[in-house]
Scaffold this active site. Structure first.
Site, PDB file in Angstrom:
ATOM      1  CG  HIS A 304       1.004 -12.925   2.650  1.00  0.00           C
ATOM      2  ND1 HIS A 304       0.337 -13.144   3.837  1.00  0.00           N
ATOM      3  CD2 HIS A 304       0.065 -12.794   1.686  1.00  0.00           C
ATOM      4  CE1 HIS A 304      -0.954 -13.164   3.578  1.00  0.00           C
ATOM      5  NE2 HIS A 304      -1.165 -12.944   2.295  1.00  0.00           N
ATOM      6  CG  ASP A 361      -1.349 -11.551  -6.162  1.00  0.00           C
ATOM      7  OD1 ASP A 361      -2.318 -12.106  -6.680  1.00  0.00           O
ATOM      8  OD2 ASP A 361      -1.429 -10.807  -5.175  1.00  0.00           O
TER       9      ASP A 361
HETATM   10  N1  ACO Z   1       9.979  -6.308  -1.844  1.00  0.00           N
HETATM   11  C1  ACO Z   1      10.968  -5.776  -1.071  1.00  0.00           C
HETATM   12  N2  ACO Z   1      10.879  -5.627   0.272  1.00  0.00           N
HETATM   13  C2  ACO Z   1       9.749  -6.010   0.871  1.00  0.00           C
HETATM   14  C3  ACO Z   1       8.687  -6.579   0.142  1.00  0.00           C
HETATM   15  C4  ACO Z   1       8.830  -6.738  -1.261  1.00  0.00           C
HETATM   16  N3  ACO Z   1       7.855  -7.262  -1.992  1.00  0.00           N
HETATM   17  N4  ACO Z   1       7.678  -6.877   0.996  1.00  0.00           N
HETATM   18  C5  ACO Z   1       8.079  -6.514   2.211  1.00  0.00           C
HETATM   19  N5  ACO Z   1       9.334  -6.003   2.139  1.00  0.00           N
HETATM   20  C6  ACO Z   1      10.162  -5.552   3.252  1.00  0.00           C
HETATM   21  C7  ACO Z   1       9.743  -4.169   3.739  1.00  0.00           C
HETATM   22  O1  ACO Z   1      10.446  -3.138   3.053  1.00  0.00           O
HETATM   23  C8  ACO Z   1      10.124  -4.246   5.204  1.00  0.00           C
HETATM   24  O2  ACO Z   1      11.513  -4.089   5.293  1.00  0.00           O
HETATM   25  P1  ACO Z   1      12.183  -3.411   6.619  1.00  0.00           P
HETATM   26  O3  ACO Z   1      11.676  -4.191   7.805  1.00  0.00           O
HETATM   27  O4  ACO Z   1      13.654  -3.575   6.390  1.00  0.00           O
HETATM   28  O5  ACO Z   1      11.721  -1.984   6.630  1.00  0.00           O
HETATM   29  C9  ACO Z   1       9.810  -5.696   5.581  1.00  0.00           C
HETATM   30  O6  ACO Z   1       9.933  -6.433   4.350  1.00  0.00           O
HETATM   31  C10 ACO Z   1       8.432  -5.928   6.139  1.00  0.00           C
HETATM   32  O7  ACO Z   1       7.507  -5.311   5.257  1.00  0.00           O
HETATM   33  P2  ACO Z   1       6.129  -4.705   5.740  1.00  0.00           P
HETATM   34  O8  ACO Z   1       5.659  -3.711   4.736  1.00  0.00           O
HETATM   35  O9  ACO Z   1       6.247  -4.267   7.169  1.00  0.00           O
HETATM   36  O10 ACO Z   1       5.238  -6.000   5.712  1.00  0.00           O
HETATM   37  P3  ACO Z   1       3.681  -6.002   5.656  1.00  0.00           P
HETATM   38  O11 ACO Z   1       3.241  -7.256   6.305  1.00  0.00           O
HETATM   39  O12 ACO Z   1       3.120  -4.732   6.187  1.00  0.00           O
HETATM   40  O13 ACO Z   1       3.353  -6.013   4.081  1.00  0.00           O
HETATM   41  C11 ACO Z   1       2.897  -6.759   1.883  1.00  0.00           C
HETATM   42  C12 ACO Z   1       2.966  -7.122   3.382  1.00  0.00           C
HETATM   43  C13 ACO Z   1       2.034  -5.497   1.715  1.00  0.00           C
HETATM   44  C14 ACO Z   1       2.240  -7.903   1.134  1.00  0.00           C
HETATM   45  C15 ACO Z   1       4.339  -6.516   1.377  1.00  0.00           C
HETATM   46  O14 ACO Z   1       5.104  -7.691   1.479  1.00  0.00           O
HETATM   47  C16 ACO Z   1       4.363  -6.017  -0.069  1.00  0.00           C
HETATM   48  O15 ACO Z   1       4.241  -4.810  -0.302  1.00  0.00           O
HETATM   49  N6  ACO Z   1       4.497  -6.944  -1.076  1.00  0.00           N
HETATM   50  C17 ACO Z   1       4.442  -6.570  -2.465  1.00  0.00           C
HETATM   51  C18 ACO Z   1       2.990  -6.441  -2.907  1.00  0.00           C
HETATM   52  C19 ACO Z   1       2.295  -7.774  -3.001  1.00  0.00           C
HETATM   53  O16 ACO Z   1       2.815  -8.729  -3.544  1.00  0.00           O
HETATM   54  N7  ACO Z   1       1.064  -7.823  -2.481  1.00  0.00           N
HETATM   55  C20 ACO Z   1       0.231  -9.024  -2.562  1.00  0.00           C
HETATM   56  C21 ACO Z   1       0.029  -9.573  -1.185  1.00  0.00           C
HETATM   57  S1  ACO Z   1      -0.804 -11.125  -1.253  1.00  0.00           S
HETATM   58  C22 ACO Z   1      -2.387 -10.769  -1.656  1.00  0.00           C
HETATM   59  O17 ACO Z   1      -2.936  -9.751  -1.416  1.00  0.00           O
HETATM   60  C23 ACO Z   1      -3.051 -11.835  -2.395  1.00  0.00           C
END
Ligand code: ACO
Length: 426
Positions: A304, A361
């Site tokens: 998140h 979720d």
């Molecule tokens: N699985 C694996 N790796 C992940 C995940 C995941 N679910 N989420 C983040 N990471 C990693 C990224 O690859 C990144 O790694 P790095 O720094 O080594 O390159 C690091 O964690 C940070 O990720 P960002 O994308 O920079 O984080 P951001 O805050 O932009 O994204 C998000 C947040 C979009 C929710 C992300 O965690 C994600 O894609 N999660 C999966 C989708 C999801 O569950 N979305 C629902 C969100 S809650 C909602 O809307 C109710």
């Protein structure tokens, strides 16, 4: 005492005021930055950028806190109804008995939709995603209810109309997709009961409203009711800043929520769990894939932008999920896979180092499945829950006397000036 941050560039100093929120959150006010220095700030994805002052929702991502108008979401999930929580978000305080009764009457009075909308629904291709349909239909409400006065009373009617009708429209789209007769809202049922009844009642099999199902839906909706400046809410505010009508702004929020990185994650979670299940139940493989930087796959329902600890909503929905399945005596193999995946991920150094925990979720899809909601309607369920939050945020932004149209700037990285080359010379 006023606080400032000093910005020093090329020997020149500028004092930037510090803004402190009611929970001690701090921001640097850069409103005069460009005018005084010629600089803008660059913050892709707005990771460090506050877009507004807001008195609606407080979250602390490090401590796992979520409060609506100051009230912890745990208390609302335990004691409140979705209707009351919607009132709280929109009006800034809990309603008294008279106000709540009047709100119920208004919702009931506005719960029917124009029969012409049915024609609209029927003309979408059968395979259309319900989120696309919902976004289009909410926008279309503007044509059915064109009078959009600006008095407080008229705005209240529009907000109530949305809360009442979008629920009816969501159930209607489900019935039409199944080729079934529509079920109309009933004045003797609560907001949640009415939705379930409109979804699942049929002339050949009356729907039995079970209290544990109503409770699960009530909590699901309360947990989704607002989440400060997330992608869809920011879209509502941004589109709303052009002074479009509320229907158009909410329609934009629905479109943003559809994305698998946002509200679409609840559908993505179930698809991923089903995939793991049908391919032999190897949870470790899914976790390894999520860690592989050469694979675009991310574990849906994990991570998140704000929460760097367990999402407080995930804790509540996980408990509701266990209780619902137990009381309905449902044994869902996807729940076992979800539990195993969570256990593996929470012990994995990658997930620990990246502060990746289950978000709301991760377990909500299993709750929705148990209620009987089809997977492609999961994100619609999220949208119905988020509606009061979008409305409250739209209202707050349009009431703000300092509100400006949202218009970020950019740093241009394209060609410098060059001449047009006629087609024959290229
Ligand atoms: N699985 C694996 N790796 C992940 C995940 C995941 N679910 N989420 C983040 N990471 C990693 C990224 O690859 C990144 O790694 P790095 O720094 O080594 O390159 C690091 O964690 C940070 O990720 P960002 O994308 O920079 O984080 P951001 O805050 O932009 O994204 C998000 C947040 C979009 C929710 C992300 O965690 C994600 O894609 N999660 C999966 C989708 C999801 O569950 N979305 C629902 C969100 S809650 C909602 O809307 C109710």
């Amino acid at each position: 005492m006023d606080e400032f941050v000093t910005l020093i560039y090329n020997g020149k100093e500028m004092l930037l005021p510090v803004v402190t929120g009611s929970e001690g959150e701090k921001a640097i006010d850069i409103a005069r930055l460009r005018a005084e220095t010629g600089f803008i700030t660059l913050d892709p994805g707005y990771v460090n950028t506050g877009s507004c002052l807001s008195a609606i929702t407080f979250m602390d991502g490090e401590k796992g806190i979520l409060r609506y108008r100051g009230i912890p979401v745990e208390q609302l999930a335990e004691h409140s109804t979705f209707k009351e929580t919607a009132y709280l978000l929109i009006n800034g305080r809990l309603p008294n008995r008279t106000e709540l009764t009047q709100f119920s009457i208004n919702l009931n009075d506005n719960s029917l939709v124009h029969t012409d909308l049915k024609v609209f629904f029927q003309n979408f291709p059968r395979a259309s995603h319900p989120m696309g349909i919902l976004s289009a239909m909410v926008n279309a409400l503007r044509s059915f209810y064109p009078s959009l006065g600006t008095s407080e009373e008229e705005i209240n009617i529009t907000m109530t109309r949305l809360l009442a009708k979008v629920r009816t429209m969501a159930a209607m789209s489900y019935k039409i997709s199944r080729g079934h007769e529509l079920v109309l809202p009933r004045p003797d049922l609560t907001y949640c009961e009415n939705f379930l009844n409109m979804m699942f009642d049929t002339p050949v099999k009356p729907y039995e409203i079970k209290k544990e199902v109503v409770r699960a839906l009530r909590v699901f909706w309360i947990l989704h009711a607002d989440h400060e400046q997330n992608c869809s809410t920011s879209s509502v505010r941004m589109v709303g800043s052009a002074r479009v009508n509320l229907y158009a702004a909410i329609s934009a929020g629905i479109a943003a929520l559809w994305g698998p990185l946002h509200g679409g994650a609840n559908q993505a979670v179930i698809e991923m769990l089903t995939d793991v299940h049908t391919s032999g139940g190897n949870c470790r493989k899914a976790v390894e894939r999520a860690k592989d930087k050469n694979d675009p796959f991310r574990l849906p329902g994990f991570g998140h932008r704000v929460y760097k600890t367990y999402d407080p909503r995930a804790k509540i929905i996980k408990k509701i999920c266990d209780e619902l399945l137990e009381s309905m005596q449902i044994s869902d193999p996807l729940l076992d896979i979800a539990r195993e995946l969570e256990e593996i991920a929470l012990k994995d150094p990658y997930f620990i180092d990246h502060n990746l925990y289950p978000n709301v979720d991760f377990y909500s899809g299993i709750v929705l499945r148990a209620i009987g909601i089809p997977t492609n309607m999961f994100t619609v369920m999220f949208a119905l829950g988020r509606l009061p939050g979008w409305i409250a945020q739209w209202k707050e932004s349009t009431d703000d006397p300092h509100w400006k149209i949202s218009r970020p700037r950019q740093i241009y990285t394209g060609n410098q000036q060059c001449d047009y080359i006629p087609l024959h010379a290229r």
